[in-house]
Write a protein that holds these residues in place. Structure first.
Motif, short mmCIF file in Angstrom:
data_model
loop_
_atom_site.label_atom_id
_atom_site.label_comp_id
_atom_site.label_asym_id
_atom_site.label_seq_id
_atom_site.Cartn_x
_atom_site.Cartn_y
_atom_site.Cartn_z
N VAL A 22 0.84 -1.21 0.00
CA VAL A 22 0.00 0.00 0.00
C VAL A 22 0.87 1.25 0.00
CG1 VAL A 22 -1.68 1.33 1.34
CG2 VAL A 22 -1.94 -1.15 1.14
N LEU A 23 1.93 1.23 0.80
CA LEU A 23 2.84 2.38 0.87
C LEU A 23 3.62 2.55 -0.43
CD1 LEU A 23 4.19 1.93 4.50
CD2 LEU A 23 2.49 3.57 3.70
N LEU A 24 4.06 1.46 -1.03
CA LEU A 24 4.81 1.55 -2.29
C LEU A 24 3.93 2.08 -3.42
CD1 LEU A 24 6.94 -1.73 -2.18
CD2 LEU A 24 7.76 0.62 -1.91
N GLU A 25 2.67 1.64 -3.43
CA GLU A 25 1.75 2.17 -4.44
C GLU A 25 1.53 3.67 -4.25
OE1 GLU A 25 -1.83 -0.08 -4.25
OE2 GLU A 25 -0.88 -1.95 -4.90
N ALA A 26 1.43 4.09 -2.98
CA ALA A 26 1.26 5.51 -2.69
C ALA A 26 2.49 6.29 -3.14
CB ALA A 26 1.05 5.71 -1.19
N LEU A 27 3.68 5.72 -2.93
CA LEU A 27 4.91 6.38 -3.34
C LEU A 27 4.99 6.52 -4.85
CD1 LEU A 27 7.68 7.54 -2.67
CD2 LEU A 27 8.60 5.21 -2.64
N GLU A 28 4.62 5.47 -5.55
CA GLU A 28 4.64 5.53 -7.02
C GLU A 28 3.70 6.62 -7.53
OE1 GLU A 28 3.93 1.83 -8.95
OE2 GLU A 28 5.49 0.77 -7.84
N ALA A 29 2.50 6.67 -6.96
CA ALA A 29 1.54 7.70 -7.38
C ALA A 29 2.08 9.09 -7.10
CB ALA A 29 0.22 7.49 -6.65
N ALA A 30 2.77 9.25 -5.96
CA ALA A 30 3.32 10.56 -5.60
C ALA A 30 4.45 10.96 -6.55
CB ALA A 30 3.84 10.52 -4.17
N LEU A 31 5.27 10.01 -6.94
CA LEU A 31 6.39 10.30 -7.84
C LEU A 31 5.91 10.66 -9.24
CD1 LEU A 31 8.92 7.55 -6.72
CD2 LEU A 31 8.88 9.96 -6.07
N ILE A 32 4.88 9.97 -9.69
CA ILE A 32 4.32 10.31 -11.01
C ILE A 32 3.76 11.72 -10.98
CG2 ILE A 32 2.42 9.79 -12.60
CD1 ILE A 32 2.85 6.82 -11.90
N SER A 33 3.04 12.05 -9.90
CA SER A 33 2.48 13.39 -9.75
C SER A 33 3.59 14.44 -9.72
CB SER A 33 1.65 13.45 -8.47
OG SER A 33 1.17 14.76 -8.24
N ARG A 104 15.63 14.22 -5.42
CA ARG A 104 15.42 15.25 -4.40
C ARG A 104 14.04 15.89 -4.55
NH1 ARG A 104 15.72 20.50 -4.81
NH2 ARG A 104 16.71 20.35 -6.86
N ILE A 105 13.69 16.25 -5.77
CA ILE A 105 12.39 16.89 -6.01
C ILE A 105 11.25 15.93 -5.67
CG2 ILE A 105 10.89 17.88 -7.78
CD1 ILE A 105 13.46 18.74 -9.25
N ALA A 106 11.42 14.67 -6.11
CA ALA A 106 10.37 13.69 -5.89
C ALA A 106 10.16 13.41 -4.41
CB ALA A 106 10.71 12.40 -6.62
N ALA A 107 11.23 13.34 -3.65
CA ALA A 107 11.13 13.05 -2.22
C ALA A 107 10.32 14.14 -1.51
CB ALA A 107 12.52 12.93 -1.60
N GLN A 108 10.57 15.39 -1.90
CA GLN A 108 9.84 16.50 -1.29
C GLN A 108 8.35 16.46 -1.66
OE1 GLN A 108 11.96 19.89 -2.78
NE2 GLN A 108 13.64 19.69 -1.30
N ALA A 109 8.09 16.20 -2.93
CA ALA A 109 6.70 16.19 -3.39
C ALA A 109 5.95 14.97 -2.87
CB ALA A 109 6.67 16.20 -4.92
N ALA A 110 6.69 13.87 -2.68
CA ALA A 110 6.05 12.63 -2.27
C ALA A 110 5.65 12.64 -0.79
CB ALA A 110 6.98 11.45 -2.53
N LYS A 111 6.34 13.45 0.00
CA LYS A 111 6.14 13.41 1.45
C LYS A 111 4.67 13.62 1.84
CE LYS A 111 7.73 15.45 5.77
NZ LYS A 111 8.62 16.44 6.41
N GLN A 112 4.06 14.66 1.26
CA GLN A 112 2.68 14.98 1.62
C GLN A 112 1.72 13.87 1.19
OE1 GLN A 112 1.33 18.75 0.19
NE2 GLN A 112 -0.72 18.53 1.05
N VAL A 113 1.92 13.38 -0.04
CA VAL A 113 1.01 12.35 -0.55
C VAL A 113 1.15 11.06 0.24
CG1 VAL A 113 0.37 10.98 -2.57
CG2 VAL A 113 1.10 13.36 -2.85
N VAL A 114 2.38 10.68 0.53
CA VAL A 114 2.62 9.45 1.29
C VAL A 114 2.02 9.59 2.69
CG1 VAL A 114 4.37 7.99 2.34
CG2 VAL A 114 4.65 8.76 -0.02
#
Length: 365
Positions: A22-33, A104-114
């Protein structure tokens, strides 16, 4: 992508009890976004995560066409065949488009979504844990109250005890520990909501199941419960084995079992009667503690006329009609109570019943 992110996901999964997938799927969605937002891309992209290497790759999916109209979504057949001569029209081709500083950019953007997905997953875990507790008794501690609810902490969540579900004779003080009956568990946009009751008849039934081993084991069966919370209740019980006393089992030695439940319900009086498939016997038992001379049954209207000794009339009816009202709820039969004097005037008593009544009266003199 640093392997530290995968380590963090492992820790979250363990600490919160959330499925790692579930967490990995959330991370993937966040990175695509994040990719689409930071690189102004509307293309169909896919993210590939490699836990072993800690590497992240972004791939752009394009359809092979004769003539390109949208370069973000399409690639010409000629260009595709430069990559692989086996490509044909309508094939889908994936091109790696991972930017150098995307981690770096993805990690920042992913934090909120994750974080949001983690919160949703936590809610799901809590809902799954408590949904099986519907119509069960739980012990909680009163945390707070407002004009609408008393809030009871059940461990991972606060349950709501509405005013209508409270016992009118009971005070609710912060930090008090009490048992509650779970009436409803629902999943809302604000997370799981649990509603509990102290006045529900189910609370009385579950308390007896907890206190009386014969009920828990199925040797004694609770047939019906009628309750006016905080004041008086009636419970009908039955045992298929004639050698077992169902009422005695519930009362316990020197009344210890029923007294424990009375104490939990702050002094609520409890009448325990034996169930019978014969409505005459059942209705007569249900009117306990009053004595009954006769029960006249009207099967069609599911109504009964109960004749009691004159000196037992007020006891049979009960204060404000409570005894008769609870007996009717317990049995499911309408109950009209008449004294012997009334019954004689109306010709409802036979000579045999009259003689029986006189013998009963003699016992009480």
């Amino acid at each position: 992508m640093s392997s530290q992110l995968f380590d963090a996901i492992d820790n979250l999964s363990s600490e919160k009890g959330i499925d790692k997938e579930v967490l990995l799927e959330a991370l993937e969605a966040a990175l695509i976004s994040a990719y689409k937002k930071n690189f102004q891309s509307a293309s169909n992209v896919r993210v590939e995560l490699n836990e072993a290497t800690g590497k992240m790759s972004v791939y752009s999916r394009k359809t092979v066409v004769e003539e390109v109209e949208d370069s973000q979504l399409e690639i010409s057949l000629d260009e595709a065949r430069k990559l692989d001569p086996n490509y044909e029209l309508e094939d889908t081709i994936e091109l790696e488009v991972t930017p150098k500083d995307f981690g770096r950019i993805a990690a920042q953007a992913a934090k909120q979504v994750v974080t949001q997905r983690v919160r949703e997953a936590e809610r799901g875990v809590i809902f799954s844990e408590y949904i099986d507790r519907e119509e069960d008794v739980m012990t909680g501690i009163i945390q707070r109250e407002d004009p609408r609810f008393v809030y009871v902490n059940l461990g991972k969540i606060e349950a709501k005890l509405a005013e209508a579900e409270q016992m009118p004779t009971e005070e609710y003080n912060i930090h008090d520990r009490l048992k509650v009956f779970v009436t409803k568990v629902e999943n809302t946009s604000k997370g799981p909501q649990i509603y509990v009751s102290r006045s529900h008849p189910g609370l009385l039934k579950r308390l007896f199941e907890m206190e009386v081993p014969e009920i828990f084991d199925g040797v004694v069966e609770i047939k019906s419960v009628a309750r006016e919370a905080g004041d008086r209740s009636k419970l009908s019980v039955y045992a298929a084995n004639p050698e077992i006393d169902p009422v005695g089992s519930c009362v316990g030695q020197r009344g210890q079992r029923v007294q424990a439940i009375v104490d939990e319900l702050k002094g609520e009086k409890i009448d325990i009667v034996e169930w019978s498939e014969d409505p005459k016997v059942y209705v007569s038992n249900a009117l306990s503690p009053s004595k009954v001379v006769d029960v006249i049954v009207n099967e069609e209207e599911k109504a009964t006329t109960v004749i009691v000794p004159d000196y037992q009339l007020s006891l049979a009816i009960g204060k404000r009609g409570q005894n008769a009202r609870l007996a009717a709820k317990l049995t499911g039969w309408k109950i009209d109570i008449k004294s012997e004097s009334e019954a004689r005037e109306e010709g409802l008593l036979t000579e045999a019943e009259d003689t029986y009544s006189e013998e009963v009266e003699d016992l009480f003199e």
